[in-house]
Scaffold this motif. Structure first.
Motif, PDB file in Angstrom:
ATOM      1  N   UNK A  29       0.843  -1.202   0.000  1.00 39.64           N
ATOM      2  CA  UNK A  29       0.000   0.000   0.000  1.00 39.64           C
ATOM      3  C   UNK A  29       0.882   1.258   0.000  1.00 39.64           C
ATOM      4  N   UNK A  30       1.966   1.200   0.762  1.00 43.09           N
ATOM      5  CA  UNK A  30       2.901   2.332   0.785  1.00 43.09           C
ATOM      6  C   UNK A  30       3.435   2.604  -0.615  1.00 43.09           C
ATOM      7  N   UNK A  31       3.840   1.551  -1.271  1.00 43.95           N
ATOM      8  CA  UNK A  31       4.422   1.692  -2.612  1.00 43.95           C
ATOM      9  C   UNK A  31       3.401   2.239  -3.608  1.00 43.95           C
ATOM     10  N   UNK A  32       2.183   1.741  -3.522  1.00 47.13           N
ATOM     11  CA  UNK A  32       1.199   2.065  -4.546  1.00 47.13           C
ATOM     12  C   UNK A  32       0.406   3.329  -4.238  1.00 47.13           C
ATOM     13  N   UNK A  33       0.249   3.635  -2.941  1.00 48.92           N
ATOM     14  CA  UNK A  33      -0.635   4.740  -2.590  1.00 48.92           C
ATOM     15  C   UNK A  33       0.058   5.812  -1.748  1.00 48.92           C
ATOM     16  N   UNK A  34       1.281   5.519  -1.341  1.00 48.33           N
ATOM     17  CA  UNK A  34       2.043   6.536  -0.632  1.00 48.33           C
ATOM     18  C   UNK A  34       1.630   6.760   0.807  1.00 48.33           C
ATOM     19  N   UNK A  35       0.892   5.856   1.383  1.00 52.82           N
ATOM     20  CA  UNK A  35       0.581   5.956   2.810  1.00 52.82           C
ATOM     21  C   UNK A  35       1.663   5.172   3.568  1.00 52.82           C
ATOM     22  N   UNK A  36       2.323   5.797   4.532  1.00 51.35           N
ATOM     23  CA  UNK A  36       3.398   5.086   5.235  1.00 51.35           C
ATOM     24  C   UNK A  36       2.904   3.765   5.819  1.00 51.35           C
ATOM     25  N   UNK A  37       3.771   2.775   5.802  1.00 46.72           N
ATOM     26  CA  UNK A  37       3.369   1.441   6.262  1.00 46.72           C
ATOM     27  C   UNK A  37       2.841   1.477   7.691  1.00 46.72           C
ATOM     28  N   UNK A  38       3.401   2.364   8.502  1.00 43.66           N
ATOM     29  CA  UNK A  38       2.964   2.454   9.896  1.00 43.66           C
ATOM     30  C   UNK A  38       1.497   2.880   9.984  1.00 43.66           C
TER      31      UNK A  38
END
Lengths: 291, 784
Positions: B515-524
């Motif tokens: 999700x981080x990679x695709x949407x830019x929301x930090x994994x945390x």
């Protein structure tokens, strides 16, 4: 996994323990570290009516040199043997053997004397006792008996102890002169019982063997003292040929059975290999001792 | 905008596992941690015999014991038409035995009591009379004329044969063998072992009499599929069944099947009206739940005089136990075993398989393996190394000569697989270099001169994982897609729910990183939830290295869907045309004006507060991903061993493992998976064995007899990697959890056989124990 129901007593003194056993010894199991008994209870293989927990008895957890022997109290744990400075100097093979016992969890709780009393033919201490010619001290309300290791083990999980007796200490004779030992163990994984293990303890006078003790683990109905092999070494200079002959005789003394750990032939041969290696190591160590 | 925003947790970053905080602090929530008000406990009485007719079951004494609520027998289950249940392989399996017991440890009766202690005491008081029958303990025995019929419950079953299955082309294979200069044969038994997860199997069934809702907490790797199976078995409406898989302490395939205990506990809860907990003990897990392997394999490899492979012929007899309960795709009776041509360009192959009933526990599962690919990889890799010995060629050179070449991908194998991508020579070269193979070979030669017994083993495996394309892969008709549902909250934090179920693989971290990679929301900021069938989207679960190839792809796809909606919202907020916006992970900006930008968090807030005219509010979506093909991870493993001539003990000196699993999402997690699998591979090669005596008694029913490696036995691992992305996976990832268990057993055994090859030894079946090695040495006249 739950044990079948049993009564539990934790006497505060040796006297109290012996009184309980006098009364109910036939139906009781004495527990020290519990590392053999508890698994048997859990699997419901053992169903005693009463467990007498001697784990809280005072002043039985010392290792001390006394007279001609080192006395090891009944509550001395395997880990205590492992860390004992006294044994590291008087009987270093004990320390080597202790490190081979099961895993650290068991060594932190289990006791040497408890293991000897359990008399599992695959137990390590039995062979060590035989190799040293140790004595086992048993107490009951009727008094004290000092038992020789080679008379102590009767068969699988059977000893000469009476139902009302408690072992209070084990005595390891002090060596006379240059001595060395070795404990070799083949196990399938850490914590496993031995496939084969061998305890060797020798003493040298000059270049000749003046005493030899060889105990065999897991190759018979009890720990076996390889008497013929020991005799063959006495008074001899331990050449490769003499050692090989002793190893052959020790293998002959073994009475292993085929099982998941290997064939009888395999175990006999490992006895031979280990006695050969063990004698070489033990003699090398004895030679290093300054007389 | 010149520089990219730093976004913690993108693909390729070894961020720490988000789930570990609770596990390390002892705050995980495993099945046995769950206590419900009024909960009862169940204990199961199991058969002491491998094969016996039940004469009588007397429950009178047990029923009267303290705390006992009910004693359940097969007869009682039969009254509710629940004495038998369907298996995952279109067979039937006894829930509680009514006629015969067919393996030692089979479920015979159950006690429900206030406490577990009372349940176990009462279980011991049930009296069952048996007429003992001869036990069948191998396929060889099963097919003997006059062998005892095990499945006399099945009307048309006249013998112990279950299935015959074939792949490849018999005629062309025969023709190729006729022209071969050399045929190398290996007969080997891949013995039965057991996944033995640290947490055993169990469930809590809680059927609410008022609402009719059945909530079943269960240690399941596939909760959604289990829900559907439950609906089919019990007739309960599916909306009234909720399966919750809490934290799971290891699965390795063992927690895919439906076990009788689940059915009995659920039936008991339904009848009694209180929650019923059942948790196996270790022995129950080892003797009765899904085992692995038990394949008797014969492989023939045809080569020309230069070592070029011409054809492969394989036959296997499979020991399936008392009920055919393998957990595998419907179409393939012997799993994906026909991947057996492995990494090699073999023009033609023919594979035949026969399955047999025996008086052993049922449920062949893929133990850290994609449906029998482990057995296939073992056979071909052992066979190729033996071929090298017989041809007098170097084992690495023979492999190099026969590898499928990088330019041949996509490659159609002789048995019909279409390999997606690979560069086998590269992985081999990296491994050999890392090992220092050429130098080590010389060293081995020098040591052998001195009488030492030492050797090097190589294995170059190819896996087939990520099941799978719906047209080819289903379990009981359920197509093997998987799913992800992504919900972005107004503050820009997200909730990702998936149809898979982690058992330790690190899903809460790996999938957050997608999700981080695709949407830019930090994994945390991404919470990952799995395992509750009332909240998670439908999926087939986690096994066969399928989570990243299938559900990971679904996650990428749903994130991309949301990104497109985010683009529209961003265009609205920036008063720009959508096509003028550029995506820079975490934000959209106007081409040429990097300062005119909206972050994904701003966009998420707008999704709930300020959407363009006519747009639905919210930022969430779901994606069901049907993979177009399987993925094909591969690698080369090399092992160096030293053998003690006196005792036969094998000491593993070095292990080099080069894996290519495509793009690595969290390299630390990937390496952890590889370490774990190499340790299990070691266990399988040298220690782990479930065997049976002539009466069918299980030897290996506890951890004193079933030997798992500890840190003490486990060798040191040296890892390496190459990266050949999967061309069809949205992230180029292939899946990795099982590669090391698939690839390493052959490498370990090949090393031992290499060490013993100067003495003419060509095979030792696993586990390669010291007594077997000793016997081989002494037979060759080698002693100390």
């Amino acid at each position: 996994m739950f044990p079948a129901a049993f009564d539990y007593r934790a006497p505060a003194s040796l006297q109290e323990a012996l009184s309980i056993l006098k009364e109910r010894g036939d139906d009781a199991k004495v527990m020290a570290g519990g590392q053999s008994l508890i698994p048997l209870l859990k699997l419901r293989f053992a169903r005693p009516e009463l467990v007498v927990d001697i784990g809280r008895l005072p002043s039985m957890n010392n290792v001390m040199r006394r007279g001609g022997h080192t006395a090891i109290g009944a509550l001395v744990r395997h880990v205590d043997v492992e860390n004992s400075k006294e044994l590291a100097s008087s009987a270093p093979m004990m320390v080597e053997a202790a490190r081979w016992i099961s895993d650290p969890l068991v060594r932190n709780r289990g006791t040497l004397a408890g293991s000897v009393c359990h008399a599992d033919p695959a137990g390590d201490w039995g062979s060590v006792m035989l190799a040293f010619g140790a004595e086992i001290v048993a107490r009951s309300l009727s008094g004290e008996r000092v038992l020789r290791a080679d008379e102590f083990f009767e068969g699988p999980f059977a000893t000469v102890l009476k139902p009302d007796e408690v072992v209070t200490e084990v005595r390891i004779p002090l060596a006379n002169g240059r001595a060395g030992g070795a404990y070799l163990k083949l196990e399938r994984k850490v914590g496993d019982f031995a496939t084969v293990a061998v305890a060797v303890q020798v003493q040298l006078e000059g270049e000749k063997v003046s005493r030899a003790g060889i105990g065999l683990t897991a190759v018979g109905p009890r720990n076996i003292k390889a008497t013929d092999a020991e005799r063959s070494l006495m008074g001899q200079e331990p050449t490769d040929r003499v050692i090989a002959e002793a190893a052959r005789l020790a293998a002959e003394a073994a009475e292993p059975k085929d099982d998941v750990r290997g064939s009888a032939a395999y175990k006999k041969d490992v006895v031979r290999v280990f006695v050969q290696r063990g004698l070489k190591t033990a003699i090398g160590r004895a030679r290093e001792v300054k007389s | 905008m010149a520089t990219q925003t730093h976004m913690h947790g993108r693909i390729g970053e070894s961020i720490k596992r988000k789930e570990d905080g609770r596990f390390i602090r002892g705050k995980g929530n495993y099945l046995d941690d769950i206590e419900l008000p009024g909960m009862l406990h169940m204990a199961i009485l199991r058969s002491p015999h491998a094969h016996a007719r039940i004469k009588s079951v007397d429950t009178a004494a047990a029923s009267g014991m303290p705390g006992v609520i009910a004693v359940v027998t097969g007869e009682l289950m039969a009254q509710h038409k629940l004495a038998w249940m369907p298996t995952l392989s279109y067979d039937t399996q006894a829930v509680l035995a009514t006629d015969k017991v067919r393996f030692q440890g089979q479920e015979v009766a159950a006690v429900i009591a206030d406490t577990k202690y009372q349940a176990e005491d009462a279980r011991d008081a049930i009296v069952v009379e048996y007429d003992v029958l001869p036990a069948v303990t191998s396929p060889q025995q099963a097919k003997e004329a006059g062998a005892t019929l095990i499945r006399d419950d099945k009307e048309n079953q006249k013998d112990n044969h279950i299935y015959h299955w074939e792949a490849g082309d018999q005629a062309t294979t025969q023709a190729a063998f006729a022209k071969a200069d050399k045929v190398v044969r290996l007969h080997t038994f891949y013995p039965r072992c057991h996944p033995a997860p640290l947490e055993t199997c169990g469930c809590i069934a809680d059927v609410n009499g008022a609402t009719g809702k059945a909530t079943v907490y269960m240690t399941s790797q596939a909760p959604h599929a289990i829900r559907t199976v439950f609906a089919l078995v019990t007739g309960l409406p599916e909306q009234n069944i909720r399966v919750i898989s809490p934290d799971i302490g290891g699965g390795f395939g063992n927690k895919v099947p439906v076990y009788p205990g689940y059915v009995v506990a659920t039936a008991a809860s339904l009848l009694i009206g209180r929650p019923v907990k059942w948790v196996e003990d270790r022995s129950e897990n080892l003797i009765s739940t899904g085992f692995a392997r038990d394949f008797h394999m014969t492989g023939d490899l045809a080569l020309d005089k230069n070592g070029k492979m011409l054809a492969l012929r394989v036959h296997l007899d499979s020991d399936n136990g008392a009920f055919f309960a393998d957990a595998q795709p419907t179409k393939f009776k012997a799993g994906l075993f026909h991947i057996v041509t492995g990494s090699y360009d073999i023009p033609t192959a023919h594979v035949t398989a026969d399955g047999y009933y025996t008086n052993k526990a049922p449920g062949g599962v893929a133990y850290r393996c994609s449906f029998r690919v482990t057995e296939a990889s073992y056979l071909i890799e052992r066979l190729v190394s033996n071929a090298a010995i017989e041809l007098g060629m170097d084992q690495a050179e023979l492999r190099m000569k026969n590898f499928i070449q990088p330019e041949q991908f996509p490659y159609r194998s002789a048995t019909g697989w279409v390999y997606d991508s690979g560069d086998y020579p590269k992985a081999m070269n990296v491994a050999l270099e890392q090992l220092g193979y050429a130098e080590l070979r010389k060293d081995v030669g020098a040591r052998r001169q001195k009488g030492e017994v030492t050797g090097i083993g190589v294995a170059s495996f190819t896996e087939v994982v990520g099941a799978g394309h719906g047209a080819d892969f289903d379990i009981l008709g359920l197509r093997m897609f998987d799913s992800a549902e992504l919900r972005v909250h107004p503050t820009g934090k997200a909730l990702l729910r998936m149809g898979t179920k982690s058992q330790g693989q690190g899903h809460e971290t790996t999938f957050a990183q997608i999700v981080t990679e695709e949407l830019g929301i930090p994994a945390a900021d991404v919470a990952v939830e799995e395992g509750d069938t009332d909240t998670a989207p439908y999926g087939l679960g986690t096994y066969a290295s399928r989570s990243t190839p299938v559900a990971g792809a679904a996650t990428a796809m749903v994130a991309r869907k949301l990104r497109e909606k985010a683009r529209t919202i961003a265009a609205h907020l920036l008063e720009a045309a959508e096509e003028d916006l550029e995506w820079d992970t975490g934000r959209f900006y106007v081409k040429g004006s990097p300062d005119k930008a909206k972050t994904i968090q701003e966009i998420a807030f707008a999704a709930y507060t300020n959407v363009p005219e006519g747009m639905e509010a919210g930022l969430e979506g779901v994606h069901y991903y049907d993979p177009p093909n399987m993925t094909y991870p591969f690698g080369t493993y090399a092992v160096v061993v030293d053998v003690d001539k006196g005792t036969g003990q094998v000491k593993v000196r070095r292990v080099v493992a080069v894996d290519d699993c495509g793009v690595r999402i969290n390299p630390m997690i990937v390496e952890g998976q590889i370490h774990g699998g190499l340790a299990e591979g070691y266990g399988i090669a040298f220690m782990q064995l479930i065997t049976f005596d002539a009466e069918g008694n299980c030897i290996g029913s506890n951890f004193m007899d079933y030997l798992l490696p500890t840190a003490w036995e486990t060798p040191q691992f040296e890892l390496g990697e190459t990266v050949t992305p999967s061309p069809h996976h949205p992230l180029g990832a292939k899946g990795v959890g099982e590669s090391p268990t698939v690839g390493s057993p052959a490498a370990y055994v090949n090393a031992v056989i290499d060490a013993l090859s100067p003495y003419g030894v060509t095979n030792i079946d696993m586990p390669v124990t010291s007594d077997k090695v000793w016997a081989a040495l002494r037979a060759a006249g080698v002693t100390e």
